[in-house]
Design a protein around this motif. Structure first.
Motif: not given
Length: 723
Positions: A295-298, A27-37, A313-322, A104-106
């Motif tokens: 919320p600010d969604s810059g 398994c691998q983890m994407h750098g976005f997880i590190h950014q949000i962490f 993360l192998n979880l079931g959420c969905c999110c997006a930025g602009q 964050f994702i909301c």
């Protein structure tokens, strides 16, 4: 320190591979997880993040914040280090991160996709496996988790549901990483339930179900708005029995809660209404609380990029930025929009512009002396003019406008260009199914789904030929046939010719597709001329647990005489075409039903491979339907499919390939899996489809089609189809 040591021992399980083997992690983890962490940690102080980096021996955090995949080992070490710095356990750190991630994702720009997964948390979770299956098309090296929603385990002394409880169910979670990420889910789910569905939830961990890592009993309660809360009420047929005076709030769905009665009902004053309205508590699911602050969604990562992070993360959420795409893309989008507006105004003032009429008249005159009218009228449109991804919302909105109506204008015709061929013939329904909002929700437009499906198909073709997705071409009636001109009739007569001049066909398949006569005719006609492996079925966004039966029934009950048609004139044209090409109308019906069962079943192999339950729910219904319709040989070939074994074998092969080259292999398990499915289709299903074609289509037509296809391959068309 002892706690950190224990957490590190659990981390070795999280890696999923023995350190002594030297094999790369599965398994691998994407750098976005590190950014949000990092975003979460710096809220406690920038010095905390610096301390974490120092404990890991990292001098520059850019080493861990790139938009790429990282070994799990680095992510685990970062989480353990953060827990030590924050003086909490690793589970507590993960739970806190889950809460932060949910918030964050909301706050991002693509909540409509999240909300389309269901009106309640239970529905949302039931659709997570469906969402992950869709994402596998784009992220071919990802390993997505498996969720199962089941009935609550009740005991004799279990209390009855208290007032306000909206649902009670069991949630089971399975991941290649085991249960170490379960605390993340426990932190994220309450936030998602509250933000997306207005629900409070209580999670109680229980012994996990068989084949799962974690199981919870989940109880949800509706969050009731207080006095002064601004709300929206959705008025639809489900509320026809509500005592709110339907006609009084039609078109005025936003209001303010003025009073909460002792019975828990709500007195609401809606915008544009002079009187208060009573809303019963049983209809609270149709209320949506309006956020008091936006919320600010810059600018941030794209929708699919955030999904890649969640896949890690192998979880079931969905999110997006602009994400607005490059400056050039936006300028092009604005330019096309301005052109569209200008032409629409011109048409409103007097129909087609005179110069356009003259051009089309000259083209019509050339037809009179042409011995190849199909070649003269053949056109194709580039993918980037009618398709877009979720990560470019402005371009997606523009593409959605194109798909929002079947009314073609001259500027739509100019989106296409004269061409000898097109990569894909697009067969679809222009209007969404009647129960679209009931099934999908009101946050996701049918046009947007079609635009994104075509984008994914173009991506896959471009990847296979080493090109760019923008250069993939489609044949679409709205922009490849001149509308509001006599040439329209000529083009309709040449539909078979256009089908032959496309290497493949993409079918945007909704549960009402097989109730439309034109759609079914396009389907059947293409399979007369082309290899069935050249048909791409885009059904992932439509085929869900709650729509599967709709698909089965529409195919089982298909008859040409009962299929819907826009007007009787079209029905007469299609009857003549069927009589010309098929032995009988019944043979046409049989060919349409048999090919539909085979092709959709083949498409369902991937989703059926995720678990034994998925096989029973997603694949077995097509075997049963094949038997019911009398296609017994086809049913036998479908039974030869081994989705679960093929998937696991592909994973093992990919892991071995990675180990042999030190983790640098470009071979993905999905690529290996796809090759296995292709071999099965070619060896087992394709002969059955060819046999059915020979049974149902007139012999002279088959001979003529074989000659034409040979001629196209030898000179009139490119010799190597791209699809």
């Amino acid at each position: 320190h002892r706690l950190a040591q224990a957490d590190c021992q659990r981390a070795s399980v999280f890696l999923g591979v023995a350190r002594s083997t030297g094999a790369p992690p599965c398994c691998q983890m994407h750098g976005f997880i590190h950014q949000i962490f990092r975003k979460m940690v710096v809220e406690y102080g920038e010095e905390k993040w610096v301390e974490i980096l120092e404990s890991l021996g990292i001098a520059d955090d850019r080493e861990v914040l790139k938009n790429k995949q990282y070994d799990d080992k680095l992510t685990v070490q970062t989480i353990v280090a953060a827990a030590r710095v924050m003086e909490v356990s690793v589970p507590k750190a993960l739970r806190t991160f889950g809460e932060f991630y949910g918030e964050f994702i909301c706050s991002t720009a693509h909540l409509r996709m999240l909300e389309s997964m269901g009106d309640t948390l239970e529905a949302f979770l039931r659709n997570m496996n469906h969402l992950h299956f869709i994402l596998e098309r784009s992220y071919r090296s990802s390993n997505f988790p498996l969720f199962q929603v089941g009935k609550v385990r009740r005991t004799k002394d279990a209390p009855e549901d208290e007032e306000g409880v909206t649902s009670r169910f069991m949630l089971s979670y399975s991941s290649k990483r085991g249960d170490i990420l379960a605390p993340f889910l426990e932190g994220a789910l309450p936030v998602l339930a509250r933000k997306l569905h207005g629900e409070h939830i209580a999670l109680k961990a229980v012994p996990p179900d068989a084949d799962f890592n974690s199981t919870w009993q989940v109880v949800t309660q509706r969050i009731l708005p207080g006095v002064g809360t601004r709300i929206v009420i959705v008025v639809d047929s489900l509320m026809s029995d509500c005592e709110i005076g339907r006609q009084r709030i039609e078109g005025h769905t936003m209001g303010i809660v003025r009073e909460v009665t002792q019975q828990g009902h709500f007195v609401v004053r809606f915008d544009g209404c002079d009187d208060d309205v009573l809303i019963w508590r049983k209809h609270m699911r149709k209320l949506r609380i309006v956020q008091s602050e936006s919320p600010d969604s810059g600018p941030g990562p794209s929708f699919w990029q955030w999904h890649t992070a969640l896949a890690s993360l192998n979880l079931g959420c969905c999110c997006a930025g602009q994400h607005i795409g490059s400056g050039a893309e936006v300028v092009q989008a604005q330019t096309r929009l301005m052109r569209r507006t200008s032409v629409i105004l011109t048409e409103m003032m007097g129909g087609l512009p005179p110069d356009e009429v003259a051009n089309l008249n000259r083209l019509s005159s050339r037809l009179e002396t042409s011995d190849n009218p199909g070649a003269l009228l053949m056109r194709a449109v580039r993918a980037d003019r009618v398709a877009a991804g979720w990560d470019t919302p402005e371009l997606l909105d523009l593409a959605s406008q194109f798909w929002s109506s079947n009314e073609g204008r001259i500027e739509d015709y100019h989106l296409s260009e004269a061409a000898e061929y097109a990569d894909l013939f697009v067969s679809h329904m222009w209007m969404e199914p009647e129960n679209w909002i009931e099934v999908v929700g009101d946050k996701l437009s049918y046009g947007a789904v079609k635009a994104t499906e075509l984008k994914m198909a173009a991506d896959e073709i471009a990847e296979s030929v080493g090109g760019k997705w923008e250069d993939v071409t489609f044949w679409i009636d709205k922009c490849c046939i001149p509308q509001r001109h006599t040439l329209t009739v000529q083009c309709v007569k040449l539909i078979e010719d256009f089908l032959q001049r496309c290497d493949g066909m993409i079918v945007v398949l909704t549960w009402e597709y097989f109730s439309r006569l034109w759609c079914v005719y396009e389907w059947a006609a293409f399979l007369v001329y082309h290899d069935p492996s050249n048909v791409r079925i885009c059904v992932d966004n439509f085929l869900r647990t709650d729509t599967l039966q709709f698909f089965v029934e529409s195919i089982e009950n298909f008859e040409m005489s009962k299929a819907e048609c826009y007007n009787d004139a079209d029905r007469d044209v299609l009857k003549m075409k069927v009589a010309k090409y098929y032995n009988s109308e019944e043979d046409f019906n049989r060919f349409a039903r048999g090919t539909a069962v085979a092709m959709i079943a083949a498409t369902s192999v991937r989703r059926a491979s995720r678990s034994a339950k998925a096989y029973e729910e997603q694949f077995m219904p097509w075997i049963h339907l094949a038997v019911k319709l009398g296609f017994h040989d086809l049913a036998d070939e479908l039974r030869e499919a081994r989705p679960l074994q093929w998937r696991e074998g592909a994973r093992e092969a990919a892991t071995s390939a990675a180990a042999e080259c030190g983790g640098r292999s470009r071979t993905t398990w999905q690529g290996i899996f796809g090759q296995t499915i292709e071999r099965w289709f070619k060896h087992d299903l394709k002969p059955e489809l060819e046999h059915l074609r020979r049974q149902c289509v007139r012999p002279e037509i088959l001979e003529d089609m074989d000659r034409k296809r040979a001629a196209l391959l030898n000179g009139d068309h490119r010799s190597e189809p791209r699809c």
